[in-house]
Scaffold this active site. Structure first.
Site, PDB file in Angstrom:
ATOM      1  N   ASP A 232       0.827  -1.220   0.000  1.00 24.79           N
ATOM      2  CA  ASP A 232       0.000   0.000   0.000  1.00 24.79           C
ATOM      3  C   ASP A 232       0.857   1.265   0.000  1.00 24.79           C
ATOM      4  OD1 ASP A 232      -2.035  -1.799   0.109  1.00 24.79           O
ATOM      5  OD2 ASP A 232      -2.812  -1.196   2.055  1.00 24.79           O
ATOM      6  N   ASP A 259      -0.367  -4.552  -3.700  1.00 22.55           N
ATOM      7  CA  ASP A 259      -1.430  -3.546  -3.865  1.00 22.55           C
ATOM      8  C   ASP A 259      -0.859  -2.136  -3.725  1.00 22.55           C
ATOM      9  OD1 ASP A 259      -3.139  -5.741  -3.963  1.00 22.55           O
ATOM     10  OD2 ASP A 259      -3.723  -5.582  -1.863  1.00 22.55           O
TER      11      ASP A 259
END
EC number: 3.1.1.11
Length: 396
Positions: A232, A259
């Site tokens: 992230d 991600d």
């Protein structure tokens, strides 16, 4: 989408930006790797992604064109100067931002940051005037804003990003972990690195996310910046999920492993290097680059154009997914509502994809467990497409 094979020879202008002329054999469009047709590709340009903002369902079109970038720093006149060594007016970036906010007004404020390392949390609040944050050193790696925070960091005694206020949660949380957060509109940055230095595993939790930069205000332009983390790394999304914000990254570098470009915002990555690092997860790990949570009524999520997808840390060939849908707030497939729950959107076009990208199935199942599906799906069809890409991971 029907399977087609096209020979392309293009010299197109997209959103006012000239693309390199290329002769390429297009990858065959398949159910697991859909390719845009020439006609469809015309709808997925810098101009179309950056054209509208505001409330989903009633977007306002202003045809914003950020392609000129931030501008040459040699022409800037600093209103505020920052130097970690004490040789300027302010020693911290946040102190200069606070001064700009206090001075107010509608004119753009320029903040120069001397090369060095700034170990601090940075918040550009909604009340800030237009701000340009920049270094005169053209090497972004020499001017670093860094902090060590993560989702599982115990909240007791820990600092969280000042943009987020106080919380009663036991841990810092994902968004609060951001080293830098921008909530104001019209923010510009150039020649800077935003980094989260958290070492995964320091605190036990299945979610080891640690955000380096969160962009939550509209019309952000970031040029020649580096955004570095693992899980992230870069968050893009308004403070209210009913709103669309836009961000434009030009000639920049984003690195992570899981991600690492995520959120519900609308963003363009133009001429960027998007690097997967296998240093933490290991060479054979399966992971994801993009994790969009685009609202179903927003046709534009993330666009990567004229960019390079590469890898470091001895990443294995055919190991990394281009992305998966982040079904934000959805606990599982039984809770997913077609047409209402988030449905991420990504287009990757005119870019070079390294050998680490999975060839047969570059798009993975969603975070809620929806299997990847491009047509005739039980759940909302995924909105992930490619066009005119090259490189070992492109399928060409």
């Amino acid at each position: 989408m029907q399977s087609t094979t096209l020979y392309l020879k293009t010299a197109a202008f997209l959103g006012g930006c000239s693309l390199f002329a290329a002769t390429a054999l297009a990858a065959t469009s398949t159910a697991t790797r859909p390719q845009l047709s020439n006609a469809d590709a015309r709808a997925y340009t810098i101009a179309s992604y950056m054209a509208s903002f505001g409330t989903i369902g009633s977007l306002t079109t202003d045809n914003w064109d950020p392609t000129g970038g931030v501008g040459a720093v040699s022409g800037f006149r600093a209103n505020y100067a920052v130097a970690a060594d004490g040789s300027a007016q302010y020693k911290t970036v946040q102190a200069a931002i606070d001064a700009a906010v206090a001075d107010g007004g509608v004119a753009r404020k320029y903040i120069s940051v001397k090369a060095g390392t700034y170990n601090e949390l940075v918040c550009v609040p909604e009340s800030a005037p237009p701000i340009t944050l920049y270094s005169l050193d053209a090497n972004a790696n020499n001017t670093v804003i860094v902090y060590n925070n993560a989702n599982p960091t115990p909240a007791s005694g820990a600092k969280t990003n000042p943009c987020m206020g106080t919380s009663s949660n036991a841990t810092v949380g994902t968004v609060r972990s951001a080293t830098a957060m921008v909530r104001a509109s019209n923010f510009n940055a150039r020649n800077l690195t935003f980094k989260n230095s958290y070492v995964e595993g320091t605190f036990a939790d299945n979610n080891q996310s640690a955000v380096a930069l969160a962009v939550r205000g509209d019309k952000a332009i970031l040029e020649n910046v580096s955004v570095i983390g693992n899980q992230d790394t870069l968050y893009l999304g308004a403070t209210n999920n009913t709103m669309v914000i836009r961000a434009y990254f030009k000639n920049s570098f984003i690195q992570g492993d899981t991600d690492f470009i995520f959120g519900a915002g609308t963003a363009v990555f133009h001429g960027c290097t998007i690097q997967y690092t296998a240093a933490r997860l290991g060479a054979r790990a399966t992971s994801y680059v993009f994790a969009p949570s685009t609202a179903p009524d927003n046709p534009h999520g993330f666009l990567a154009i004229n960019s390079t997808f590469n890898a470091t840390g001895n990443a294995s060939n055919n190991s990394t997914h281009l992305g998966r849908a982040w079904d934000q707030g959805v606990s599982g497939t039984s809770a997913y509502i077609n047409g209402s729950s988030p449905n991420g959107q990504v287009v990757i076009r005119d870019s070079s994809l390294g050998a680490h990208i999975r060839l047969a199935d570059p798009w993975g199942p969603s975070t809620a467990g929806r299997p990847y599906c491009s047509s005739k799906c039980a759940y909302s069809a995924n909105r992930f497409f490619e066009y005119n890409n090259t490189g070992a991971g492109s399928g060409n």
